[in-house]
Scaffold this motif. Structure first.
Motif, PDB file in Angstrom:
ATOM      1  N   LYS A  74     -54.438 146.909  -7.956  1.00 19.67           N
ATOM      2  CA  LYS A  74     -54.584 148.279  -8.109  1.00 19.67           C
ATOM      3  C   LYS A  74     -53.017 149.007  -7.740  1.00 19.67           C
ATOM      4  O   LYS A  74     -52.667 148.918  -6.758  1.00 19.67           O
ATOM      5  CB  LYS A  74     -55.693 148.958  -6.831  1.00 19.67           C
ATOM      6  CG  LYS A  74     -55.647 150.216  -6.766  1.00 19.67           C
ATOM      7  CD  LYS A  74     -56.792 150.705  -5.960  1.00 19.67           C
ATOM      8  CE  LYS A  74     -56.973 152.235  -5.793  1.00 19.67           C
ATOM      9  NZ  LYS A  74     -57.451 152.876  -4.622  1.00 19.67           N
ATOM     10  N   GLY A  75     -52.728 149.560  -8.818  1.00 18.38           N
ATOM     11  CA  GLY A  75     -51.595 150.536  -8.821  1.00 18.38           C
ATOM     12  C   GLY A  75     -50.199 149.676  -8.184  1.00 18.38           C
ATOM     13  O   GLY A  75     -49.345 150.162  -7.392  1.00 18.38           O
ATOM     14  N   GLY A  76     -50.211 148.249  -8.612  1.00 18.42           N
ATOM     15  CA  GLY A  76     -49.168 147.433  -8.036  1.00 18.42           C
ATOM     16  C   GLY A  76     -49.366 146.687  -7.156  1.00 18.42           C
ATOM     17  O   GLY A  76     -48.496 145.959  -6.451  1.00 18.42           O
ATOM     18  N   THR A  77     -50.445 146.836  -6.372  1.00 19.26           N
ATOM     19  CA  THR A  77     -50.917 146.197  -4.994  1.00 19.26           C
ATOM     20  C   THR A  77     -52.082 145.272  -5.442  1.00 19.26           C
ATOM     21  O   THR A  77     -52.836 145.644  -5.772  1.00 19.26           O
ATOM     22  CB  THR A  77     -51.037 147.161  -3.920  1.00 19.26           C
ATOM     23  OG1 THR A  77     -49.987 148.214  -3.825  1.00 19.26           O
ATOM     24  CG2 THR A  77     -51.530 146.441  -2.680  1.00 19.26           C
TER      25      THR A  77
ATOM     26  N   LYS B 115     -51.185 136.013 -17.284  1.00 23.08           N
ATOM     27  CA  LYS B 115     -52.002 137.041 -18.206  1.00 23.08           C
ATOM     28  C   LYS B 115     -52.541 138.194 -17.667  1.00 23.08           C
ATOM     29  O   LYS B 115     -53.145 137.604 -16.835  1.00 23.08           O
ATOM     30  CB  LYS B 115     -52.793 136.396 -19.400  1.00 23.08           C
ATOM     31  CG  LYS B 115     -52.034 135.303 -20.382  1.00 23.08           C
ATOM     32  CD  LYS B 115     -52.944 135.046 -21.534  1.00 23.08           C
ATOM     33  CE  LYS B 115     -52.239 134.034 -22.419  1.00 23.08           C
ATOM     34  NZ  LYS B 115     -51.531 134.822 -23.205  1.00 23.08           N
ATOM     35  N   TYR B 116     -52.137 139.179 -18.253  1.00 22.58           N
ATOM     36  CA  TYR B 116     -53.107 140.445 -17.328  1.00 22.58           C
ATOM     37  C   TYR B 116     -54.014 140.982 -18.498  1.00 22.58           C
ATOM     38  O   TYR B 116     -53.723 141.041 -19.719  1.00 22.58           O
ATOM     39  CB  TYR B 116     -51.835 141.280 -17.249  1.00 22.58           C
ATOM     40  CG  TYR B 116     -51.011 141.050 -16.178  1.00 22.58           C
ATOM     41  CD1 TYR B 116     -51.052 141.531 -14.765  1.00 22.58           C
ATOM     42  CD2 TYR B 116     -49.774 140.282 -16.449  1.00 22.58           C
ATOM     43  CE1 TYR B 116     -50.168 141.123 -13.830  1.00 22.58           C
ATOM     44  CE2 TYR B 116     -48.884 139.937 -15.242  1.00 22.58           C
ATOM     45  CZ  TYR B 116     -49.090 140.197 -14.134  1.00 22.58           C
ATOM     46  OH  TYR B 116     -48.236 139.888 -13.060  1.00 22.58           O
ATOM     47  N   SER B 117     -54.839 141.746 -17.716  1.00 21.50           N
ATOM     48  CA  SER B 117     -55.917 142.308 -18.570  1.00 21.50           C
ATOM     49  C   SER B 117     -55.441 143.723 -18.776  1.00 21.50           C
ATOM     50  O   SER B 117     -54.465 144.300 -17.952  1.00 21.50           O
ATOM     51  CB  SER B 117     -57.126 142.399 -17.641  1.00 21.50           C
ATOM     52  OG  SER B 117     -57.300 143.368 -16.638  1.00 21.50           O
ATOM     53  N   ASP B 118     -56.031 144.393 -19.689  1.00 20.02           N
ATOM     54  CA  ASP B 118     -55.803 145.934 -19.943  1.00 20.02           C
ATOM     55  C   ASP B 118     -56.446 146.752 -18.434  1.00 20.02           C
ATOM     56  O   ASP B 118     -57.206 146.122 -17.887  1.00 20.02           O
ATOM     57  CB  ASP B 118     -56.630 146.601 -21.047  1.00 20.02           C
ATOM     58  CG  ASP B 118     -56.020 146.187 -22.307  1.00 20.02           C
ATOM     59  OD1 ASP B 118     -54.692 145.744 -22.184  1.00 20.02           O
ATOM     60  OD2 ASP B 118     -56.612 146.010 -23.327  1.00 20.02           O
ATOM     61  N   ALA B 119     -55.831 147.871 -18.186  1.00 20.29           N
ATOM     62  CA  ALA B 119     -56.299 148.311 -16.887  1.00 20.29           C
ATOM     63  C   ALA B 119     -57.781 149.280 -17.259  1.00 20.29           C
ATOM     64  O   ALA B 119     -57.719 149.678 -18.191  1.00 20.29           O
ATOM     65  CB  ALA B 119     -55.071 149.529 -16.574  1.00 20.29           C
TER      66      ALA B 119
END
Length: 417
Positions: free
Chosen positions: A257-260, A292-296
């Protein structure tokens, strides 16, 4: 070359005499089927055709599963407690049909037809008999399946069912409607991740269903995807679940969340959610192939305060010429906001800004929020704008007066001496 020895003449004669007696004697029992393979809990029909010499009258006809017992007699199945309630005789004087219902593995046996006439020695048994086999169903499935493969599931039985059978298939206990003719094989080509689940099979018209077999389809997403439950409006106090769908088997999952980093695992749950949980969330999947990252996705938590609250920025001493911002925190979604100074409306909106502030802006401020639920007022806050030149001149005047008084006192003391 070896030559087969011909049987002795007396043996040939006896075989000929037996054949003649069988043909001319008029005694016979022939079965419509010598072998039956039946499904568990189904109903079986066994039928035979029989003849006897003229002048004989049938006194008793019955089916048995033993050619002889300890007393030299053939026990009647209808007298057996295991069969009596499930057995029913059908047919006429030359045809005997027996119907056996709810068959189980215990019913696997040889069955024979026997009849007795009114003449001495006038009885006969069809010794070739009928062999009954009873089977259950089992689903045979590949151990490992990858999305895109061609997969075949097979409904297997221990013997070939005698009756023409139409097979039916179930996924997660729901009947599958196949495009092709139902058979004992189910083709999934290509297999998809949505095909994962439990599979079982049965035969149309029968109650027996095979045990469930799990089909687990392996796959990997290009990027993980987040789903939110519930998917509608989120209000303070609700419980919210975020699910990261990435691959099968699942990779290691982290929630951001927000980089954390705020959690781990495929599911991230927030109970009694508050406005502080609002924000953008992502999930990151990691395995031997990389990250791999999801979309936010954005959580926007709706809330309503009892009364709106004013915050001031900057929060310290306010001097003429500064820029000051008043913020009214009331609810989400925000209500209609009005700003009031000393009973007069001076602005609207959640933020009220004053640039190049002056002493005339000093005073008490309130914000009023209005929506379908009514109106609410914040507590008053006071702006006290300082003049940077005023305090300096006053200080010098005070110093000058003090110095003058001090000089007069010293002069009086010296004069008196």
């Amino acid at each position: 070359m070896s030559r087969m020895m011909a049987p002795p003449l007396p043996l040939v004669f006896l075989l000929m005499i037996h054949g003649v007696c069988s043909q001319w004697g008029g005694w016979s029992v022939s079965y419509s089927r010598s072998h039956i393979c039946a499904l568990q809990n189904s109903t079986v029909l066994m039928r035979c055709y029989y003849t006897h010499p003229t002048g004989h009258q049938i006194m008793k006809a019955f089916w048995t599963k033993t050619q002889i017992n300890d007393n030299g007699e053939f026990p009647d199945l209808s007298d057996d407690p295991e069969y009596s309630r499930r057995l029913r005789f059908l047919g006429d004087k030359r045809i005997s049909t027996v119907r056996l219902s709810h068959v189980t593995l215990k019913d696997e046996h040889m069955y024979y037809f026997r009849f007795i006439t009114d003449q001495p020695g006038g009885n006969w048994i069809g010794r070739s008999g009928v062999t009954l086999n009873v089977t259950d169903l089992q689903v045979e499935s590949p151990e490992r399946v990858t999305e895109g493969d061609s997969v075949t599931l097979t409904c297997k039985s221990r013997c070939a069912l005698t009756d023409r059978s139409t097979f039916i298939w179930f996924r997660n206990s729901l009947k599958i409607l196949t495009e092709s003719k139902p058979s004992h094989k189910l083709l999934l080509d290509p297999v998809r991740r949505e095909d994962s689940g439990t599979y079982s099979c049965g035969v149309d018209g029968h109650t027996h269903i095979s045990p469930d077999v799990q089909l687990n389809v392996m796959y990997r997403r290009v990027n993980p995807v987040i789903s939110i439950s519930p998917s509608g409006v989120i209000v303070e106090g609700d419980s919210v679940t975020l699910t990261c769908s990435d691959s099968n088997p699942p990779a290691e999952i982290l929630w951001i969340k927000g980089g954390t980093i705020v959690g781990s695992g495929r599911v991230y749950s927030i109970s009694n959610i508050s406005s502080g949980d609002s924000g953008e969330y992502k999930c990151k999947s990691s395995d031997e192939h990389g990250e791999k990252y999801s979309d936010a996705v954005t959580l926007n938590v709706m809330y309503r305060r009892v009364n709106p609250v004013i915050s001031i920025s900057p929060s310290g001493v306010i001097v003429e010429g500064d820029s000051v911002t008043l913020t009214c925190s009331d609810s989400n979604p925000p209500a209609e906001i009005l700003w009031i100074k000393g009973g007069t409306i001076v602005g609207s909106g959640r933020v009220y800004s004053i640039s190049n502030i002056s002493s005339g802006d000093s005073g008490e401020y309130k914000c009023k929020s209005s929506d379908e639920h009514g109106e609410k007022y914040s507590d008053a806050v006071t702006l006290n704008v300082m003049n940077p030149r005023g305090p300096g001149l006053l200080v010098w005047i005070v110093i000058a007066v003090a110095c003058a008084i001090f000089t007069i006192i010293i002069t009086i003391i010296l004069y008196a001496m």
